[in-house]
Scaffold this motif. Sequence first.
Motif, PDB file in Angstrom:
ATOM      1  N   GLU A  51      17.416  29.009  48.555  1.00  0.00           N
ATOM      2  CA  GLU A  51      18.349  27.902  48.345  1.00  0.00           C
ATOM      3  C   GLU A  51      19.752  28.421  48.050  1.00  0.00           C
ATOM      4  OE1 GLU A  51      18.945  24.012  45.399  1.00  0.00           O
ATOM      5  OE2 GLU A  51      17.025  25.081  45.444  1.00  0.00           O
ATOM      6  N   TYR A  52      19.842  29.469  47.231  1.00  0.00           N
ATOM      7  CA  TYR A  52      21.149  30.070  46.952  1.00  0.00           C
ATOM      8  C   TYR A  52      21.775  30.623  48.234  1.00  0.00           C
ATOM      9  CZ  TYR A  52      20.420  29.782  41.878  1.00  0.00           C
ATOM     10  OH  TYR A  52      20.225  29.337  40.606  1.00  0.00           O
ATOM     11  N   PHE A  53      20.939  31.204  49.081  1.00  0.00           N
ATOM     12  CA  PHE A  53      21.440  31.746  50.350  1.00  0.00           C
ATOM     13  C   PHE A  53      22.018  30.634  51.216  1.00  0.00           C
ATOM     14  CE2 PHE A  53      20.980  32.954  54.805  1.00  0.00           C
ATOM     15  CZ  PHE A  53      21.568  34.202  54.820  1.00  0.00           C
ATOM     16  N   VAL A  54      21.290  29.537  51.359  1.00  0.00           N
ATOM     17  CA  VAL A  54      21.744  28.403  52.172  1.00  0.00           C
ATOM     18  C   VAL A  54      23.042  27.831  51.621  1.00  0.00           C
ATOM     19  CG1 VAL A  54      21.177  26.037  52.871  1.00  0.00           C
ATOM     20  CG2 VAL A  54      19.435  27.825  52.993  1.00  0.00           C
ATOM     21  N   LYS A  55      23.205  27.836  50.304  1.00  0.00           N
ATOM     22  CA  LYS A  55      24.409  27.297  49.669  1.00  0.00           C
ATOM     23  C   LYS A  55      25.585  28.276  49.725  1.00  0.00           C
ATOM     24  CE  LYS A  55      22.175  24.192  46.338  1.00  0.00           C
ATOM     25  NZ  LYS A  55      21.902  23.932  44.892  1.00  0.00           N
ATOM     26  N   GLY A  56      25.331  29.482  50.222  1.00  0.00           N
ATOM     27  CA  GLY A  56      26.403  30.480  50.300  1.00  0.00           C
ATOM     28  C   GLY A  56      26.617  31.249  49.010  1.00  0.00           C
ATOM     29  N   GLN A  57      25.695  31.159  48.081  1.00  0.00           N
ATOM     30  CA  GLN A  57      25.782  31.897  46.820  1.00  0.00           C
ATOM     31  C   GLN A  57      25.036  33.236  46.989  1.00  0.00           C
ATOM     32  OE1 GLN A  57      24.149  28.792  44.246  1.00  0.00           O
ATOM     33  NE2 GLN A  57      26.224  28.237  43.582  1.00  0.00           N
ATOM     34  N   TYR A  58      25.674  34.111  47.774  1.00  0.00           N
ATOM     35  CA  TYR A  58      24.984  35.310  48.244  1.00  0.00           C
ATOM     36  C   TYR A  58      24.717  36.325  47.140  1.00  0.00           C
ATOM     37  CZ  TYR A  58      26.435  33.244  52.639  1.00  0.00           C
ATOM     38  OH  TYR A  58      26.641  32.374  53.674  1.00  0.00           O
ATOM     39  N   GLU A  89      23.573  40.590  51.454  1.00  0.00           N
ATOM     40  CA  GLU A  89      24.531  41.668  51.179  1.00  0.00           C
ATOM     41  C   GLU A  89      25.645  41.676  52.224  1.00  0.00           C
ATOM     42  OE1 GLU A  89      24.658  43.226  48.528  1.00  0.00           O
ATOM     43  OE2 GLU A  89      22.659  43.417  47.670  1.00  0.00           O
ATOM     44  N   PHE A  90      25.283  41.438  53.478  1.00  0.00           N
ATOM     45  CA  PHE A  90      26.290  41.404  54.542  1.00  0.00           C
ATOM     46  C   PHE A  90      27.291  40.273  54.296  1.00  0.00           C
ATOM     47  CE2 PHE A  90      27.948  39.844  58.555  1.00  0.00           C
ATOM     48  CZ  PHE A  90      28.420  41.010  59.146  1.00  0.00           C
ATOM     49  N   CYS A  91      26.783  39.082  54.029  1.00  0.00           N
ATOM     50  CA  CYS A  91      27.654  37.924  53.828  1.00  0.00           C
ATOM     51  C   CYS A  91      28.492  38.052  52.562  1.00  0.00           C
ATOM     52  CB  CYS A  91      26.821  36.647  53.777  1.00  0.00           C
ATOM     53  SG  CYS A  91      26.027  36.221  55.344  1.00  0.00           S
TER      54      CYS A  91
END
Length: 289
Positions: A51-58, A89-91
């Motif tokens: 969910e954090y990934f989808v929200k951009g909270q990488y 990590e890339f994002c």
Amino acid sequence: MLFHNFAVQLYNMKRIFLWLSGAMLLLASCNQYNNVMKTADYDYKYEAAKEYFVKGQYSRSSVLLGELVTLMKGTSRGEECLYMLAMSEFCDGNFDVAHSYFKKYYQSYPKGVYVEYARFYAGRSLYESVPDTRLDQSSTMAAVKEFQDFLDYYPYTHLKDRTQEMIFALQDKMVEKEFEAAKLYYDLGSYMGNCSYGGSNYEACIVTARNALLDYPYASPERREEFSIMILRAKYQLAQQSVEEKRLERYRDTIDEYYGFMNEYPESKYLKDAQRIFAQSEKYVNKKS
């Protein structure tokens, strides 16, 4: 006037309310994240990471996935966990770390669901972190190799055009590195402080420029022309500064270089300089003949 003061007070109250609302949401978010970090429910933690990934909270996603990736190795989620960690990590701009995870993914899962993208982003991670041309370009060469390996594995990939564009950009960077090195040798000229093992800066310039022309055949025509005129100028300077027993041979070599240059660039913007070099070299050779 009373209405104006009331409007200002209302506006200020609205700003305070929005600030407080934002602070409360942030606090709630932090509390939720802290709770996720503390939980021993790995399934819940994994879903939160997604969910954090989808929200951009990488950053949050990568911290959670970094904890889970070893625990989930060998499970049905292990593959996705490792790939998503690499992407987090890339994002987040951590390209060196991302490269190591993408490489670990395609080595661990050579037939994995995301292996094509993992190989592509392994090269892309190195591409995003290549240094200035004045610095060591080993990572640039590593990025080219990653991309070339990717195209070897997936010659018909839909990412082919993007990959080739980045390869050309990386090659241009390496060409620029060699051009700057050759130019530095030329500018140093007769200075001998850096020639600890014999030779001269002009000879080093010639070797560097020649190797660049051989190693990077797809360098731009403009840059190839600049390498070529630099070789001609360096040979002329080398002949001028040679001891007498070597001077005639080196002037003849300069003349040969001139003919080669003119054959390739008959309308060169350096034509006048090339002709001047030829005239001076020919004058010396004729005098000694």
